[in-house]
Motif scaffolding. Structure first.
Motif, mmCIF file in Angstrom:
data_model
loop_
_atom_site.group_PDB
_atom_site.id
_atom_site.type_symbol
_atom_site.label_atom_id
_atom_site.label_comp_id
_atom_site.label_asym_id
_atom_site.label_seq_id
_atom_site.Cartn_x
_atom_site.Cartn_y
_atom_site.Cartn_z
ATOM 1 N N VAL A 24 4.415 -2.252 -5.013
ATOM 2 C CA VAL A 24 5.125 -1.188 -4.299
ATOM 3 C C VAL A 24 6.175 -0.604 -5.237
ATOM 4 O O VAL A 24 7.124 -1.295 -5.625
ATOM 5 N N ARG A 67 -1.133 -4.333 -4.366
ATOM 6 C CA ARG A 67 0.069 -4.751 -3.636
ATOM 7 C C ARG A 67 1.320 -4.680 -4.513
ATOM 8 O O ARG A 67 2.194 -5.536 -4.451
ATOM 9 N N ARG A 92 -1.259 0.554 -5.697
ATOM 10 C CA ARG A 92 -1.207 0.353 -4.251
ATOM 11 C C ARG A 92 -2.153 -0.745 -3.806
ATOM 12 O O ARG A 92 -1.773 -1.631 -3.037
ATOM 13 N N GLY A 144 0.783 -1.220 0.000
ATOM 14 C CA GLY A 144 0.000 0.000 0.000
ATOM 15 C C GLY A 144 0.817 1.274 0.000
ATOM 16 O O GLY A 144 0.256 2.362 0.126
ATOM 17 N N LYS A 145 2.129 1.167 -0.131
ATOM 18 C CA LYS A 145 3.006 2.339 -0.098
ATOM 19 C C LYS A 145 3.760 2.467 -1.419
ATOM 20 O O LYS A 145 4.003 1.496 -2.136
ATOM 21 N N ASN A 146 4.132 3.696 -1.744
ATOM 22 C CA ASN A 146 5.077 3.994 -2.804
ATOM 23 C C ASN A 146 6.137 4.915 -2.218
ATOM 24 O O ASN A 146 5.809 5.835 -1.462
#
Length: 459
Positions: free
Chosen positions: A356, A354, A351, A223-225
């Protein structure tokens, strides 16, 4: 004219005329009450020296408490507990003194009180409640006076996001990044996962470094970049290697790489699923294949009638790019615009799938990373920069003027930068370090783990 007092005392407000009884309360009872924790802890700690006398024949009334004190000190965990009690008592007494000298006393003689205390490598972290009629901003305005009375390097104050009467106070006593033997040389901090144990990116937070109070900093990748930027030799590649190592230790994770220098990802080749180098067409084709995988996952969610991807639906995919500028500012305008459009789409929609995205580059300005792409990166990590504008291009507009500027980072401290995660203030951290030997060991372990699960449908 009289002589100045031998001992400085803060002014204490009283509502009525000072009587002998109130004077005793203010100048005798109150100080003794503040000293109580230190006195009790010091008495018990002194029992280690007196315990032998108690065993050698002190009367029972005197020997019993002395022997009890010696017994408490003889046990390591209780000795540590007593030492913590003494330190906390000393801090609370000095905090009371500092708050009064700083003029933070209310009309009814209340000061900001310590609710919770935790010792960290760089000093102390406190949760403080301001009294009724006071605000956290007043404590923030007087933090310099408080630091001077406490005789520490710095005091930092931040209001709690949920309650206006609570403040998070950092008492900085020392620099956890400094090398006590040679300040000109910054010592590396070993990565806690360097032992090579199997990890799960769906569940485990990846350790990135320690902040300027000595606390470990972790981030959950799904869920992050992440955007990592800074000047050459500032530590971008080391920071990127931590994320690659975490993905390598998860045997179900996939790593897709874009390496413009052809050397930063070379050691990771045995655990990479896909890799593209300096051929822009191959880089675009690989980006298109990753977007197809993203669309496949969304089709799976649509057919299943769900909005959240489960771990069994597919592994975490780490899309890591080193020297993004080579692709995003390529001399071929059509290829450059195509690559940037694909990158923006992947960051915007990947995101929930899944996927990244981790982009590392030098000074990610608008001509290097399109603004629409850069603004979608939830986690920003700014290593040393030469100008405030360069720092703001990574952390966000106005961060340098708010005190979060990567230009203040010492050139001798590689790996130190400002980490800005969504929903928080930037934190100055020093990244953990992996040398080539550590990387080879982790890659070998990651490759072995992947062979063990080779029969799984994800691999």
């Amino acid at each position: 004219m009289g002589l100045p007092p031998v001992r400085q005392r803060p002014d204490l407000p009283v509502r009525a005329r000072l009587t002998p009884g109130s004077a005793v309360m203010l100048w005798v009872v109150r100080p003794l009450w503040l000293w109580r924790r230190e006195v009790v802890a010091a008495w018990v700690l002194a029992g280690v020296a007196l315990a032998g006398w108690g065993r050698l024949g002190w009367p029972g009334a005197a020997g019993a408490p002395v022997g009890l004190a010696g017994g408490l000190v003889a046990v390591p965990w209780s000795r540590r507990w007593l030492a913590r009690c003494w330190r906390r008592g000393r801090l609370r007494r000095r905090w009371d003194q500092a708050a009064r000298f700083a003029g933070l006393t209310t009309v009814n003689d209340r000061i900001p009180r310590i609710v919770r205390h935790r010792s960290v490598p760089a000093g102390d972290r406190l949760l403080v409640r301001v009294p009724r009629g006071a605000v956290v901003a007043e404590l923030d305005d007087e933090r310099g006076r408080v630091a001077a009375v406490l005789r520490v390097r710095e005091v930092r104050v931040a209001q709690d996001v949920d309650r206006a009467d609570l403040a998070h106070v950092d008492i900085v006593r020392r620099d956890p990044f400094a090398n006590p033997d040679d300040p000109a040389v910054s010592l590396p901090i070993p990565w806690p996962w360097a032992g090579g144990a199997q990890r799960n990116l769906h569940r485990d937070g990846v350790p990135l470094g320690v902040d300027d109070m000595g606390d470990p900093v972790t981030v959950r990748l799904p869920g992050k970049n992440l955007l990592i930027g800074g000047e050459p030799e500032a530590g971008k590649s080391v920071a990127l290697s931590l994320l690659l190592a975490a993905a390598a230790l998860d045997p179900y994770a996939q790593i897709w790489g874009w390496d413009a220098k052809r050397v930063e990802l070379a050691l990771w080749r045995p655990v990479l699923t896909r890799i593209a180098y300096t051929n822009i067409d191959e880089a675009i084709a690989q980006k298109e294949d990753l977007i197809k995988e993203m669309d496949r996952r969304y089709d799976l969610l649509a057919s299943a009638g769900r909005r959240v991807l489960r771990p069994e639906d597919g592994p975490v995919i780490l899309a890591a790019t080193d020297e993004l500028r080579f692709y995003s500012a390529h001399e071929n305008k059509a290829a450059r615009e195509h690559f940037n459009a694909l990158g923006t789409d992947l960051v915007a929609r990947g995101r929930a799938a899944r996927i990244v995205a981790v982009e590392a580059t030098q000074r990610p300005s608008g001509d290097v990373v399109p603004t629409g792409w850069r603004d979608l990166m939830a986690v920003r990590w700014a290593m040393r920069c030469t100008t405030p504008d360069a720092s703001d291009t990574i952390l966000g507009r106005g961060m340098a003027s708010a005190g979060y500027s990567a230009t203040d980072i010492d050139i001798r401290t590689r790996g130190v930068g400002w980490l800005h995660a969504e929903g928080t203030h930037p934190r100055k951290i020093k990244s953990f370090y992996l040398d080539d030997h550590d990387i080879r060991s982790i890659v070998a372990r990651g490759a072995a783990l992947r062979r063990l699960v080779a029969g799984d449908e994800w691999i």
